[in-house]
Design a protein around this motif. Structure first.
Motif, PDB file in Angstrom:
ATOM      1  N   ARG A 219      88.311   8.083  31.022  1.00 32.68           N
ATOM      2  CA  ARG A 219      87.493   8.900  30.135  1.00 32.68           C
ATOM      3  C   ARG A 219      86.115   8.281  29.914  1.00 32.68           C
ATOM      4  NH1 ARG A 219      89.512  13.673  30.963  1.00 32.68           N
ATOM      5  NH2 ARG A 219      91.032  14.468  29.468  1.00 32.68           N
ATOM      6  N   LYS A 220      86.029   6.960  29.844  1.00 30.41           N
ATOM      7  CA  LYS A 220      84.731   6.308  29.697  1.00 30.41           C
ATOM      8  C   LYS A 220      83.835   6.639  30.901  1.00 30.41           C
ATOM      9  CE  LYS A 220      86.400   2.358  26.992  1.00 30.41           C
ATOM     10  NZ  LYS A 220      86.641   0.880  27.007  1.00 30.41           N
ATOM     11  N   VAL A 221      84.420   6.573  32.093  1.00 29.72           N
ATOM     12  CA  VAL A 221      83.662   6.904  33.303  1.00 29.72           C
ATOM     13  C   VAL A 221      83.210   8.361  33.267  1.00 29.72           C
ATOM     14  CG1 VAL A 221      83.852   7.230  35.809  1.00 29.72           C
ATOM     15  CG2 VAL A 221      84.752   5.145  34.744  1.00 29.72           C
ATOM     16  N   GLN A 222      84.119   9.259  32.891  1.00 35.43           N
ATOM     17  CA  GLN A 222      83.772  10.685  32.853  1.00 35.43           C
ATOM     18  C   GLN A 222      82.682  10.968  31.832  1.00 35.43           C
ATOM     19  OE1 GLN A 222      87.754  12.023  32.127  1.00 35.43           O
ATOM     20  NE2 GLN A 222      88.098  12.606  34.258  1.00 35.43           N
ATOM     21  N   ARG A 223      82.752  10.314  30.686  1.00 37.04           N
ATOM     22  CA  ARG A 223      81.695  10.521  29.684  1.00 37.04           C
ATOM     23  C   ARG A 223      80.345  10.030  30.201  1.00 37.04           C
ATOM     24  NH1 ARG A 223      86.064   9.426  26.006  1.00 37.04           N
ATOM     25  NH2 ARG A 223      85.632   7.188  26.042  1.00 37.04           N
ATOM     26  N   ASP A 224      80.371   8.954  30.979  1.00 30.18           N
ATOM     27  CA  ASP A 224      79.127   8.479  31.593  1.00 30.18           C
ATOM     28  C   ASP A 224      78.600   9.489  32.598  1.00 30.18           C
ATOM     29  OD1 ASP A 224      79.082   6.146  30.127  1.00 30.18           O
ATOM     30  OD2 ASP A 224      79.980   4.900  31.700  1.00 30.18           O
ATOM     31  N   ILE A 225      79.503  10.098  33.366  1.00 33.01           N
ATOM     32  CA  ILE A 225      79.093  11.115  34.336  1.00 33.01           C
ATOM     33  C   ILE A 225      78.482  12.313  33.615  1.00 33.01           C
ATOM     34  CG2 ILE A 225      79.923  12.776  36.047  1.00 33.01           C
ATOM     35  CD1 ILE A 225      81.991  10.686  36.905  1.00 33.01           C
ATOM     36  N   VAL A 226      79.131  12.756  32.539  1.00 38.37           N
ATOM     37  CA  VAL A 226      78.601  13.875  31.756  1.00 38.37           C
ATOM     38  C   VAL A 226      77.212  13.537  31.233  1.00 38.37           C
ATOM     39  CG1 VAL A 226      78.893  15.221  29.639  1.00 38.37           C
ATOM     40  CG2 VAL A 226      80.856  14.824  31.146  1.00 38.37           C
ATOM     41  N   ARG A 227      77.041  12.316  30.715  1.00 39.68           N
ATOM     42  CA  ARG A 227      75.722  11.909  30.212  1.00 39.68           C
ATOM     43  C   ARG A 227      74.687  11.915  31.326  1.00 39.68           C
ATOM     44  NH1 ARG A 227      78.621   8.607  26.403  1.00 39.68           N
ATOM     45  NH2 ARG A 227      78.940   6.993  27.975  1.00 39.68           N
ATOM     46  N   SER A 228      75.080  11.435  32.511  1.00 39.46           N
ATOM     47  CA  SER A 228      74.118  11.401  33.622  1.00 39.46           C
ATOM     48  C   SER A 228      73.746  12.811  34.061  1.00 39.46           C
ATOM     49  CB  SER A 228      74.696  10.612  34.803  1.00 39.46           C
ATOM     50  OG  SER A 228      75.756  11.307  35.440  1.00 39.46           O
TER      51      SER A 228
END
Length: 447
Positions: A219-228
């Motif tokens: 989920r941390k990775v996915q949230r970073d992807i969403v932010r990017s």
């Protein structure tokens, strides 16, 4: 093992006698740069990657469209001669539109060279706008002078390969269309399916899951992807950023709510104010759209052109943005059944898109009363194939019965957790876990 099915398409391109410079399209962070680099390492004596974002000075190399001079200067820039045995990768090509234009002349005058470009629809759309704002440079898109391959987030089959390994994947991949899956696999595949709905197919998220088996880390990775992605929206959409960002969030929540028609009012606007932002997100591959149709016309005829559903391109991003985790996805609670059904629909759309290379919009059917709905209407040649999606047990298929009673379709597909049952001319049941092999099933049915 992070092997991708697109590798076979790249190999076919390499061996083609009619090969042209290639543009690899796909949503950001789906693995385009990685796969092209691995393709160069594994299939060429030499490869070189030119990153136009990190090296803006490369733009000067394309000050005119002389392909021989361009290749000499690129060789000098890297410090090693580029030959016909070199895979030349133009990365982030949207930052140098003249390089995109040069593909026409590189392909025509240096046909023996292997040139590939990593790009996204978002980047290419941006470059087109920038080109129009630069009257001093006469450039154009090399229409008809390039090949295209689309790359998607990892499908369920690729996820199984990455998480379970070659032997397990090979057993699954070898199952023929008219043969049920081994019973010992069914329950395990259902667990993997739930994992996939949460992890999705973005390679970094999948690799994190393989390495850690920790959904919190995923989920941390996915949230970073969403932010990017939202940073891209801010960078490329200008004054429309707030509306586009809020619209994307609303699409995720609306899918999760019930998977009904997209409600413009809930997204804070009207068809007039949101049509351009929606198109922007579609062009950027951040959304997929399915139009409502009310008949069996070929090609499908969207009802009034104003009723549609919006889905996300990856179930992991969907469940992350909407806050849907395993307890909801494995629950038998009737109060959350619509959420599970909507996520399953989103999943099937992503699998159909990658399996059949469906780039544009798709369709779903409702009757005029609005009390019957079939999840997708798939156009195969001149044949319409109704597709129903069930996230759990298959009960009575009332909407399909209504559809079939009215139109008598040649074939009908039902995706569910039921094992394979081929019934030519009737209802064919395909496990949710085999949607990534849809092409095989359609060929078996003669479609």
């Amino acid at each position: 093992m992070m092997r991708r099915s697109v590798e076979e398409k790249l190999l076919s391109w390499k061996e083609s006698e009619r090969r042209k410079p290639l543009i690899l399209l796909g949503i950001r962070q789906c693995g385009k740069t990685f796969i092209l680099t691995e393709f160069g390492k594994n299939n060429f004596k030499d490869y070189v990657r030119f990153d136009f974002e990190r090296n803006p000075q490369l733009t000067d190399v394309f000050r005119d469209l002389d392909p021989i001079r361009i290749m000499k200067e690129l060789s000098a820039f890297r410090g090693k001669k580029i030959t016909k045995d070199t895979l030349v990768i133009f990365d982030e090509i949207q930052h140098c539109y003249p390089a995109l234009t040069s593909l026409k002349y590189l392909g025509e005058e240096l046909p023996g060279y292997h040139i590939v470009c990593a790009g996204s629809l978002l980047g290419l759309a941006l470059a087109e706008r920038e080109r129009k704002d630069s009257p001093g440079w006469k450039t154009s898109f090399p229409v008809g002078k390039v090949n295209f391959i689309r790359m998607w987030p990892m499908d369920f089959g690729e996820f199984v390969l990455a998480t379970k390994g070659e032997d397990y994947f090979g057993t699954l991949d070898d199952v023929e269309a008219d043969v049920p899956l081994p019973e010992w696999m069914m329950s395990e595949l259902n667990e993997l399916y739930i994992d996939y709905l949460i992890v999705g197919g973005m390679p970094e998220a999948v690799q994190t899951w393989v390495d850690t088996q920790d959904m919190d880390e995923v989920r941390k990775v996915q949230r970073d992807i969403v932010r990017s992605f939202k940073e891209d929206m801010g960078k490329y959409s200008g004054e429309n950023y707030q509306r586009i960002s809020a619209l994307w969030d609303s699409a995720a929540y609306q899918v999760a709510e019930a998977g009904n028609r997209f409600n413009l009012k809930k997204a804070g606007g009207t068809n007039k104010t949101l049509s351009d932002p929606i198109q922007w997100l579609l062009d950027a591959d951040f959304l997929r759209r399915t139009w409502e149709v009310n008949d069996d016309s070929v090609p499908p005829n969207p009802r009034g052109g104003i009723y549609y559903k919006l889905y996300l391109p990856d179930t992991g991003l969907l469940t992350c943005m909407a806050g849907i985790d395993r307890p909801i996805l494995v629950s038998k609670d009737e109060s959350t059944s619509k959420i599970r059904g909507a996520v399953a629909e989103n999943y099937i759309l992503t699998q159909m898109s990658s399996a059949l290379d469906i780039e544009g919009d798709t369709y779903f059917w409702t009757n005029s009363k609005g009390d019957a709905e079939v999840d997708f209407e798939l156009l195969r040649g001149m044949t319409l194939v109704p597709v129903e999606v069930k996230s759990g047990e298959v009960g009575r298929l009332k909407s399909l019965e209504t559809y079939c009673g009215r139109y008598s379709p040649k074939e009908v597909l039902v995706f569910s957790n039921r094992n394979t049952r081929i019934n030519k001319g009737g209802y064919t049941f395909i496990p949710l876990y085999m949607a990534w092999k849809l092409e095989m099933y359609l060929e078996n049915l003669g479609l």
